[in-house]
Structure formats: C-alpha cells, structure tokens
Design an enzyme around this catalytic site. Structure first.
Site, PDB file in Angstrom:
ATOM      1  N   ARG A  25       3.771   0.548  -7.309  1.00  0.00           N
ATOM      2  CA  ARG A  25       3.896  -0.493  -6.136  1.00  0.00           C
ATOM      3  C   ARG A  25       3.001  -1.522  -6.318  1.00  0.00           C
ATOM      4  NH1 ARG A  25       6.329   2.322  -1.280  1.00  0.00           N
ATOM      5  NH2 ARG A  25       4.890   1.074  -0.042  1.00  0.00           N
TER       6      ARG A  25
ATOM      7  N   GLU B 155      17.035 -17.469 -15.622  1.00  0.00           N
ATOM      8  CA  GLU B 155      16.044 -16.545 -15.979  1.00  0.00           C
ATOM      9  C   GLU B 155      16.581 -15.177 -16.146  1.00  0.00           C
ATOM     10  OE1 GLU B 155      12.121 -16.115 -14.159  1.00  0.00           O
ATOM     11  OE2 GLU B 155      13.076 -16.697 -12.158  1.00  0.00           O
TER      12      GLU B 155
ATOM     13  N   GLU C 214      14.797 -24.274  -7.733  1.00  0.00           N
ATOM     14  CA  GLU C 214      14.576 -22.852  -7.865  1.00  0.00           C
ATOM     15  C   GLU C 214      15.898 -21.983  -8.128  1.00  0.00           C
ATOM     16  OE1 GLU C 214      12.178 -21.096  -8.336  1.00  0.00           O
ATOM     17  OE2 GLU C 214      12.692 -19.022  -7.848  1.00  0.00           O
TER      18      GLU C 214
ATOM     19  N   LYS D 189      16.494 -19.258 -10.861  1.00  0.00           N
ATOM     20  CA  LYS D 189      16.935 -17.860 -10.730  1.00  0.00           C
ATOM     21  C   LYS D 189      17.745 -17.618 -11.778  1.00  0.00           C
ATOM     22  CE  LYS D 189      14.126 -15.967  -9.408  1.00  0.00           C
ATOM     23  NZ  LYS D 189      13.142 -17.111  -9.350  1.00  0.00           N
TER      24      LYS D 189
ATOM     25  N   TRP E 166      -3.179  -2.362  -1.278  1.00  0.00           N
ATOM     26  CA  TRP E 166      -2.719  -3.582  -2.001  1.00  0.00           C
ATOM     27  C   TRP E 166      -3.511  -4.436  -0.933  1.00  0.00           C
ATOM     28  CZ3 TRP E 166      -0.382  -6.305  -5.724  1.00  0.00           C
ATOM     29  CH2 TRP E 166       0.084  -7.720  -5.371  1.00  0.00           C
TER      30      TRP E 166
ATOM     31  N   LYS F 100       5.579 -11.215 -16.193  1.00  0.00           N
ATOM     32  CA  LYS F 100       5.430 -11.325 -14.890  1.00  0.00           C
ATOM     33  C   LYS F 100       4.360 -12.469 -14.420  1.00  0.00           C
ATOM     34  CE  LYS F 100       6.111 -11.048 -10.419  1.00  0.00           C
ATOM     35  NZ  LYS F 100       7.289 -11.837  -9.830  1.00  0.00           N
TER      36      LYS F 100
ATOM     37  N   HIS G   9      24.222 -41.059 -13.175  1.00  0.00           N
ATOM     38  CA  HIS G   9      23.518 -42.014 -14.367  1.00  0.00           C
ATOM     39  C   HIS G   9      23.299 -41.246 -15.668  1.00  0.00           C
ATOM     40  CE1 HIS G   9      22.495 -44.591 -11.189  1.00  0.00           C
ATOM     41  NE2 HIS G   9      22.016 -43.585 -10.458  1.00  0.00           N
TER      42      HIS G   9
ATOM     43  N   CYS H  43       0.884  -0.925  -0.128  1.00  0.00           N
ATOM     44  CA  CYS H  43      -0.081  -0.037  -0.256  1.00  0.00           C
ATOM     45  C   CYS H  43       0.720   1.314   0.027  1.00  0.00           C
ATOM     46  CB  CYS H  43      -0.869   0.040   1.232  1.00  0.00           C
ATOM     47  SG  CYS H  43      -1.839  -1.568   1.496  1.00  0.00           S
TER      48      CYS H  43
ATOM     49  N   ASN I  21      -0.910   1.110   6.263  1.00  0.00           N
ATOM     50  CA  ASN I  21       0.067   0.140   5.628  1.00  0.00           C
ATOM     51  C   ASN I  21       0.249  -0.850   6.672  1.00  0.00           C
ATOM     52  OD1 ASN I  21       0.096   1.542   3.409  1.00  0.00           O
ATOM     53  ND2 ASN I  21       2.241   1.914   3.305  1.00  0.00           N
ATOM     54  N   GLY I  22       0.509  -2.357   6.287  1.00  0.00           N
ATOM     55  CA  GLY I  22       0.927  -3.211   7.186  1.00  0.00           C
ATOM     56  C   GLY I  22      -0.200  -4.260   7.699  1.00  0.00           C
TER      57      GLY I  22
HETATM   58  C1  AGP Z   1       9.600 -16.955 -11.554  1.00  0.00           C
HETATM   59  O1  AGP Z   1      10.844 -16.439 -11.214  1.00  0.00           O
HETATM   60  C2  AGP Z   1       9.089 -16.845 -12.746  1.00  0.00           C
HETATM   61  N1  AGP Z   1       8.875 -15.534 -12.986  1.00  0.00           N
HETATM   62  C3  AGP Z   1       7.976 -17.724 -13.343  1.00  0.00           C
HETATM   63  O2  AGP Z   1       8.661 -19.013 -13.026  1.00  0.00           O
HETATM   64  C4  AGP Z   1       6.653 -17.874 -12.158  1.00  0.00           C
HETATM   65  O3  AGP Z   1       6.881 -18.349 -10.979  1.00  0.00           O
HETATM   66  C5  AGP Z   1       5.667 -18.671 -12.897  1.00  0.00           C
HETATM   67  O4  AGP Z   1       5.362 -17.956 -14.086  1.00  0.00           O
HETATM   68  C6  AGP Z   1       4.303 -18.886 -12.139  1.00  0.00           C
HETATM   69  O5  AGP Z   1       3.971 -17.681 -11.831  1.00  0.00           O
HETATM   70  P1  AGP Z   1       2.823 -17.401 -10.568  1.00  0.00           P
HETATM   71  O6  AGP Z   1       3.402 -17.944  -9.515  1.00  0.00           O
HETATM   72  O7  AGP Z   1       2.151 -16.059 -10.878  1.00  0.00           O
HETATM   73  O8  AGP Z   1       1.662 -18.319 -10.946  1.00  0.00           O
END
Ligand code: AGP
Length: 610
Positions: free
Chosen positions: A27, A490, A483, A487, A75, A605, A506, A2, A101-102
């Site tokens: 934000r 990507e 993960e 990271k 938010w 995103k 293997h 927020c 906020n919070g």
């Molecule tokens: C993660 O860094 C990526 N941006 C991507 O893998 C993301 O996690 C995936 O698209 C799922 O998105 P969501 O969690 O909004 O469903």
C-alpha cells in the site's frame, strides 16, 4: 494509505503483527511500529523506512512479549516520515497505545487544548491527539470514553487501541475509513485491509461507521454509536492475497478510481471551514498577490494537465495571467521569472526529475515556489518554499487517477484563495464555489454507482477496437480533454489526441474519416453552440461522436452517436467529473483490449531520470 493490524489471542503478538504489516507493504508507507502489552505495560518499537528495519530492531518481534498488541504502517499526511511520527502513539501516562488511519481535521484545535492542559506531544502528527484525549477522558469505562472521543473528533478515522489496564482486548472504532475484524480460532484480529490477516483467517466482520468493537481471544462485541450492543454478521472471503491487496478490485487503477471520493474529501475538507479556505497556513499577503505579474504552473504528464485546468480557473477568478510549462521544457528554456511571478510545481510522486529540476531553477531565479504534491517529505515537497499536499493516499497504478483529480482540487482551493485576497471574486460567488467544491466527492460517488459505470462499460466495449481517437472541448473542457486522451493512450495503447474543438478545422480535421471516434466534452454551457457546430463538422465527415455532457447540455445527445452525462456541478469545476468518466472509459477499453492496466508497457510510476 496507512495500514493497521491488531492481534489478541494466545500466541506471542509481535511476530504476528510484523507479519501482518509485511502484507500491507504494497500500500505504500514510510515508517512502521508495533505496541504489545506485557504485564500491564505497553512496550513499543517503531522505525522509519521498511518493515525489515522494524523486524531488525525488534529481533523479529522477540523483544516484545505479550499476547495482544497493535501495529501500523504509516503513509505520512501530517508530519515528516520518521520514527517519532510513526504509529503507535502512546498517551503521556503510558496507558493507551493507538494506531490511526485517516485525517483528524480538527487536530490543531484539539492539540492546543491538550497542550494547555499540560499534555506533552512527542510527534507532529494529527493522530497523537487520540491517545492524549483518551487519557483525559477515560475513567475506567472504555466504551463511554470512546463515545466521548468520537464526539470530539472531526474527519476520518480507523482507530485500533490497546489499554494497559484492560488485558487481552483490543478496541476498534471507525468513521469513513475501513476497519475489519478477523475471526480466528481462539484469536482475533483488527485490520484495515483483510490481506493483513488472510494468512490466519478467511472469516471477517466489517465495522460500520461510528460502531465500536471490543475484540478478545474468545470473540467480539460490537456496539452502535449510542453504545447499544449490536449483532454483526461475519462473512467469508475466498480472495487470494493478490486480490485482497486490491481490496477485491481486479486492478489497483480501478480501486484508485473508486477511492476518489475519499481522496477528494481528504484534500478539500481540512482546508475549508466555516465557508473559508485555509491553505494549511500558507499565507500570501495582498501586496504580494496584487504585485504578481503572472503565475507559472509547471509539471509533467497528468500533473501538467492538471495545471492547465488550474490556468482556466485561476485566470477566470483571479485575473492573473497563468502560463503552463512542461517541466522538461522549462529547465532548458531560460525561463523569464522573478520575485513577481509565483511558480506552482505539481507532482504526485514529488520525485519527478524534470519537475524537481524546474523547481530548483525557479527558486534560483527568485520566484516563490508552491508545490502541490501527494507524497509527504518527497524531494519536491522538501525543496519548495511551501507545499499544499493532496491527500490522495498512495497511488500504486502507473496511470494516475486520484492523484490528478486531487491536484485539480488543490488548484481550485489555491485559485479561490488568491481571488479572495485579490478581491476579484464576489463573496457570493466565492461561497457558491466553495459549496460546489465540497459537493464534488458526493458527485463522484454518484458517478461510481453501478448503473453509471455500466453505461461507460457498454460504450467502452463498443469503441475498444478503434485505433485513433480524438478528444475535443472548449475552455476548461479542452483542458480536461488533454488528460482524457492521455489516460486512454497510456493504458490501452490506442493513439488518442486532445484538441481545442475550435482548432480542428485548422488542419487536423483532415484526419476525420468514416467512423473516426471523437469524444466531445460539452459541459461549458456558455460554449454549447460552438461545441454543437464543432461536433456537427466532425459528423459531416463521417466521424462518430461520443459526447461527455453536463445535464444542462444533455440535449447535445440528439446530434451525437452516444452520450455520457456527469452529475450537476458548476461548469468551472466539471474537469473533476469529466476526468472520472474518462478514467472509467480508458480503464474499460484497456480491459477489453486485455492490456496490462496497472503496469502499462514502457511506463514507470515515477520518472526519476531526466
Ligand atoms: C499519468 O497517468 C502518468 N503516469 C504520468 O504522466 C505522470 O503524471 C507524470 O509522469 C508526472 O508524475 P508526477 O505527478 O509524479 O510528477
């Protein structure tokens, strides 16, 4: 997150408040509102959706006359994103308007107490307890009222207040949420983020926890928690707006990495009280849990990886079989599910098309669905049978960081709750894990301290020119390595692959050659010797190994080229901490490679198309 802005001065407040809220749009928010005091009366305009709608409803602020007021972009965390739940919230007697906020963790108990006292709530929010409490506490001495208010609130808050009986002044109080005073010329501001006032001033005063500020056109007076006056040193900001929006960080991603202690606190603390776990009222009765033949955890990308961490934890403590399925595979695999399987759907955005389709299919097939989502009222949140929100706040960077770690934290809460219901965990182990969960935000704070970050930066610079990197681990470290690999690839565009350490031999080990970098997650003490031999098999082929180890396993460093350690934590919870190290590693490698960190090529995103 927020956004807050307050103005007091000689100019009309409303247009300045709206302009300030526009600076906070980046934000992320779902509704907004402003309140201005005119002739000892609070005038309020709020709207769902974009600031442009608020601007239209208020004719650019011209409908509200007055030279002091407050504004807010919301938010949603508690209560749907709509006009009623938008801030400012006003007390029943119309004397107090508040923006917050919070998260007020004890809002439910305060709300019941206030309702019993005849209070009428307009909204579903936690924030509305603040003006309603103020009305009942205030007896003309606002500073005393604020001290009493703070003694009643539990959780995190940055609060801006106007009182119809107190002309030409704003009140500001905060705990664990930023609130800053902007010092203008004959006018002053309170803001949650300096970008909201940067157009009017570059001189600010940061309010610290449990301090109160009284802001008038001529200046500010600050008080400590006991009510004693204190002097605050102003500072001047030379940031441009872009830098201000990132809170001084160069990228949203590094800002959001550093927001993880707050995000984890906001996700964990409201669900843990007196050593017990309450999943926001989501109840699984024992017969349902005992009758479960399995749990399917469905998601994409990092959400899918969080689910795999959840698998290891839930299977270990609940002894319920867990299957992780990519949402894009689930919807076309004619899944075998029914009322005896729980489907956990994970999504930061709550809008990922594949994941939404998987949710709808699971429901159609009769499975109860629980969504772990960050965006309130998103499509997945609306469609799931129940929702356990992560309170990470808006995540702007495409590469998720706090979204992922709070998903893992939510899965730990779920796993412990189910294990307690099923009776597969001892009270001692339950209590121990709850305490270790509550310590995670502090563990992450420790990891984000300058000296620790410097160690990661140094190694990132050393390995930034690699073209192929492996991440290996066993058990929950293998889950965490998935993960870590995502990271790195990507945002730095380096080919990175996660592998179960025991599986390398293997086939894939044929790719290890002189200098090939392998990050070896070594936090599982029970698997230490297995990891040690896997590491040695990589090194015997010329591979370079960077260990990510727990303190108990830090002697692995003796047989590795480099090592980074995580703070002391329970082995079962280490994926949150290894994630932070690997996020920082990926960030600084990508920085070294001059990549577009917040907006990596080809990525969005939220992938709202299948
Ligand atoms: C993660 O860094 C990526 N941006 C991507 O893998 C993301 O996690 C995936 O698209 C799922 O998105 P969501 O969690 O909004 O469903």
């Amino acid at each position: 997150m927020c956004g807050i802005i307050g103005y007091v001065g000689k100019r009309q407040a409303a247009p300045i408040l709206i302009d300030g809220l526009k600076r906070l749009e980046y934000r992320g928010y779902d509704s907004s509102g402003i309140a201005v005091v005119e002739n000892a009366k609070i005038k309020l305009i709020k709207s769902e959706g974009k600031i442009a709608e608020l601007e239209k409803r208020s004719s650019g602020g011209k409908k509200l006359n007055g030279t002091f007021g407050i504004g807010h972009t919301r938010w949603a965390t508690h209560g749907e994103p709509n006009t009623t739940n938008a801030h400012p919230h006003v007390s029943n007697d119309g004397r107090f308007a508040v923006v917050h906020n919070g998260i007020i963790e004890n809002f439910a108990e305060l709300k019941s107490e206030l309702i019993a006292d005849g209070c009428k709530f307009a909204s579903e929010t936690d924030s509305e307890v603040i003006p309603q409490l103020l009305q009942r506490i205030y007896d003309g001495d606002m500073l005393a009222a604020l001290r009493t208010l703070e003694s009643r609130l539990k959780g995190s808050y940055a609060v801006g207040i106007v009182c119809a009986d107190e002309p030409d002044r704003l009140y500001a109080v905060r705990k664990d949420n930023p609130l800053i005073i902007g010092l203008g010329d004959g006018e002053n501001f309170i803001v949650s983020d300096i970008s909201a006032a940067l157009r009017y001033t570059r001189k600010f005063v940061l309010l610290d926890n449990s301090e109160t500020a009284v802001v008038t056109p001529d200046g500010i007076k600050c008080y400590d928690a006991s009510g004693a006056p204190i002097e605050k040193e102003p500072y001047t900001v030379d940031w441009d707006v872009d830098r201000a929006e990132k809170g001084g960080y160069p990228h949203f991603m590094i800002k959001e990495i550093h927001e993880q202690p707050r995000a984890l606190t906001d996700t964990l603390r409201p669900r843990i009280s007196d050593g017990d776990i309450d999943l926001d009222g989501i109840n699984f009765d024992k017969s349902y849990v005992d009758g479960l033949t399995g749990i399917d955890i469905v998601g994409c990308g990092s959400a899918y990886h969080a689910g795999i961490v959840g698998k290891y934890f839930i299977e270990k403590h609940c002894r319920i079989p867990v299957v992780n399925i990519l949402a894009s595979e689930y919807i076309y695999s004619d899944p075998i599910t029914d009322g005896k399987r729980l489907t956990v759907i994970i999504s930061q955005s709550g809008e990922t098309a594949d994941t939404l389709a998987a949710l709808r299919l699971a429901k159609k097939l009769g499975s109860k669905t629980l969504a772990i989502v960050n965006v309130v009222h998103s499509a997945i949140a609306r469609d799931a049978d129940s929702v356990l929100y992560t309170h990470a706040g808006p995540e702007i960077a495409v590469a998720t960081t706090k979204g992922y770690t709070t998903q893992v934290a939510a899965l730990y809460l779920l796993g412990l709750k189910l294990a307690a219901i099923k009776g597969t965990i001892t009270q001692k182990r339950f209590t121990d894990l709850v305490e270790k969960l509550e310590a995670l935000p502090n563990n992450v704070t420790e990891q984000l301290a300058e000296p620790e970050v410097e160690k990661v930066k140094t190694l990132a610079a050393r390995y930034a020119d690699h073209h192929c990197v492996f991440f290996i681990g066993r058990g929950t470290d293998y889950a965490a390595s998935l993960e870590g690999a995502l990271k790195l690839k990507e945002i730095s565009y380096i080919h990175a692959e996660a592998y179960a350490a025991g599986e390398l031999k293997h086939g894939t080990i044929s790719l290890i050659e002189q200098g090939t970098l392998t990050l070896a997650l070594t936090t599982q003490t029970a698997l230490y010797h297995k990891m040690e031999s896997n590491i040695k098999s990589v090194e015997s082929r010329g591979g370079t190994v960077l260990a990510i180890a727990s303190p108990a396993n830090s002697h692995i460093g003796e047989c590795c080229n480099d090592m980074l350690t995580i703070p002391e934590c329970d082995d079962d919870l280490s994926p949150v901490l290894t994630a932070v190290v690997l996020q920082l590693f990926a960030y600084y490698v990508a920085l070294d490679r001059k990549c577009d960190i917040d907006k990596p090529r080809n990525l969005a995103k939220s992938v709202t198309v299948e």
